[in-house]
Design an enzyme around this catalytic site. Structure first.
Site, PDB file in Angstrom:
ATOM      1  N   ARG A 190      -7.381   6.390  -2.300  1.00 16.45           N
ATOM      2  CA  ARG A 190      -6.106   6.916  -1.788  1.00 16.45           C
ATOM      3  C   ARG A 190      -5.102   6.849  -2.931  1.00 16.45           C
ATOM      4  NH1 ARG A 190      -1.338   5.173   0.309  1.00 16.45           N
ATOM      5  NH2 ARG A 190      -0.482   6.339   2.062  1.00 16.45           N
ATOM      6  N   LYS A 245       0.718   0.393  -6.995  1.00 18.83           N
ATOM      7  CA  LYS A 245       1.212  -0.761  -6.223  1.00 18.83           C
ATOM      8  C   LYS A 245       1.746  -1.896  -7.112  1.00 18.83           C
ATOM      9  CE  LYS A 245      -0.767   0.215  -1.753  1.00 18.83           C
ATOM     10  NZ  LYS A 245      -1.800  -0.007  -0.738  1.00 18.83           N
TER      11      LYS A 245
HETATM   12  N1  HH2 Z   1      -1.341   1.899   1.480  1.00 19.29           N
HETATM   13  C1  HH2 Z   1      -0.159   2.418   1.888  1.00 19.29           C
HETATM   14  C2  HH2 Z   1      -0.094   3.217   3.042  1.00 19.29           C
HETATM   15  N2  HH2 Z   1      -1.207   3.519   3.747  1.00 19.29           N
HETATM   16  N3  HH2 Z   1      -3.558   3.352   4.031  1.00 19.29           N
HETATM   17  C3  HH2 Z   1      -4.739   2.856   3.639  1.00 19.29           C
HETATM   18  N4  HH2 Z   1      -5.866   3.155   4.320  1.00 19.29           N
HETATM   19  N5  HH2 Z   1      -4.849   2.056   2.535  1.00 19.29           N
HETATM   20  C4  HH2 Z   1      -3.769   1.707   1.791  1.00 19.29           C
HETATM   21  O1  HH2 Z   1      -3.916   0.945   0.800  1.00 19.29           O
HETATM   22  C5  HH2 Z   1      -2.481   2.193   2.182  1.00 19.29           C
HETATM   23  C6  HH2 Z   1      -2.411   3.032   3.340  1.00 19.29           C
HETATM   24  C7  HH2 Z   1       1.092   2.126   1.119  1.00 19.29           C
HETATM   25  O2  HH2 Z   1       1.313   3.061   0.107  1.00 19.29           O
HETATM   26  P1  HH2 Z   1       2.296   4.340   0.189  1.00 19.29           P
HETATM   27  O3  HH2 Z   1       1.904   5.281   1.263  1.00 19.29           O
HETATM   28  O4  HH2 Z   1       2.358   4.924  -1.165  1.00 19.29           O
HETATM   29  O5  HH2 Z   1       3.709   3.731   0.474  1.00 19.29           O
HETATM   30  P2  HH2 Z   1       4.540   3.492   1.792  1.00 19.29           P
HETATM   31  O6  HH2 Z   1       3.761   2.637   2.716  1.00 19.29           O
HETATM   32  O7  HH2 Z   1       5.793   2.824   1.276  1.00 19.29           O
HETATM   33  O8  HH2 Z   1       4.801   4.833   2.418  1.00 19.29           O
END
Ligand code: HH2
Length: 272
Positions: free
Chosen positions: A243, A209
């Site tokens: 995660r 992040k």
């Molecule tokens: N962060 C993201 C998405 N879902 N769910 C939980 N429980 N906790 C988190 O910190 C979290 C989440 C964002 O990361 P990512 O899926 O890599 O990116 P994007 O939202 O751009 O798909």
């Protein structure tokens, strides 16, 4: 530390912040999920809508088209799967396709979500976010970020329980990067014990992040070292679920940390 659950990220999206577009094709997403399982993931988090700051919303139909074939295939392999969605109808379809957990970054923002989860007797992740993905990084402020996130999660745990969700099936997540400055994220990780004392397993999603880039000066693809540092700090403070994008490296780091802590424990006992 031994019991830490590693949740591997499978983003079936064109625009996720670190891997958008790489796994939009279901076959590519399924292959990626299988790689993460082989690397030691305990659980796969399949998402069809990016929540990055400023991301564009997608319809339920689009989201289902993206995630359902991937969930069906991975759950069909015997994998534990969570669906990263804030829409109750997408969650219901994903549960029917074989997901066992709903990862809801809006913590029951959809009024139908609690009933879907109660009815399915599935797991549920309740995450804190300040604002919406579109606005959340516009100068977020808190008087006491740890206390406010904790209070929010305590309230959502009550809402879930009142709707019939078994409290034993709920995990909580401080929402690293969701309406938080670098300082807020660091404070939450440093005091993750305050979130853990809600009595539910704590999920931390800090992998790659932006705040890691702010500290290290690294681009998104070069944040593994920072991501591992957060993972270990979070687990040492009481987090139970990580995660992550980089499953193999995270599993190795947890194994080594376990081995060290495993050595220390008998010495502490022998002192008495
Ligand atoms: N962060 C993201 C998405 N879902 N769910 C939980 N429980 N906790 C988190 O910190 C979290 C989440 C964002 O990361 P990512 O899926 O890599 O990116 P994007 O939202 O751009 O798909």
């Amino acid at each position: 530390m031994a019991a830490t659950i590693v949740m591997g990220i499978v983003n079936v999206t064109p625009d996720s912040f670190s891997d958008g577009g790489r796994y939009l094709d279901p076959a590519a997403a399924i292959a990626h999920g299988r790689e993460l399982l082989a690397a030691g993931a305990d659980l796969l988090d399949v998402g069809g809508e990016s929540t990055r700051p400023g991301a564009v919303a997608v319809t339920s139909e689009e989201e289902k088209q993206r995630v359902l074939p991937v969930i069906e295939a991975l759950a069909g392999d015997g994998a534990r799967v969570s669906v990263d969605t804030s829409k109750a109808d997408v969650a219901a379809a994903a549960l029917a396709a074989g997901a066992g957990i709903v990862n809801d970054v809006t913590a029951l923002g959809d009024p139908e979500m609690a009933a879907v989860c109660a009815g399915a007797r599935c797991g549920l992740v309740l995450m804190h976010m300040k604002g919406t993905p579109r606005t959340m990084q516009d100068a977020p402020t808190y008087e006491d970020v740890v206390a406010e996130v904790r209070e929010f999660l305590a309230g959502r745990l009550e809402v879930a329980a009142a709707a019939g969700v078994d409290p034993e099936r709920v995990w909580v997540d401080p929402g690293i990067g969701f309406g938080k400055t670098v300082e807020h994220n660091l404070e939450l990780i440093a005091r993750i014990d305050r979130i853990a004392d809600l009595g539910r397993p704590v999920v931390v999603g800090a992998s790659r992040k932006n705040f890691l880039g702010a500290i290290t000066g690294r681009e998104v693809g070069e944040r593994l070292g920072g991501s591992i540092a957060v993972a270990l700090a979070a687990v040492a403070g009481g987090a139970s679920v990580l995660r992550v994008h980089d499953v193999a490296a995270t599993v190795d780091a947890l194994r080594v940390a376990d081995a060290i802590i495993g050595r220390r424990t008998p010495l502490v006992g022998a002192d008495r």
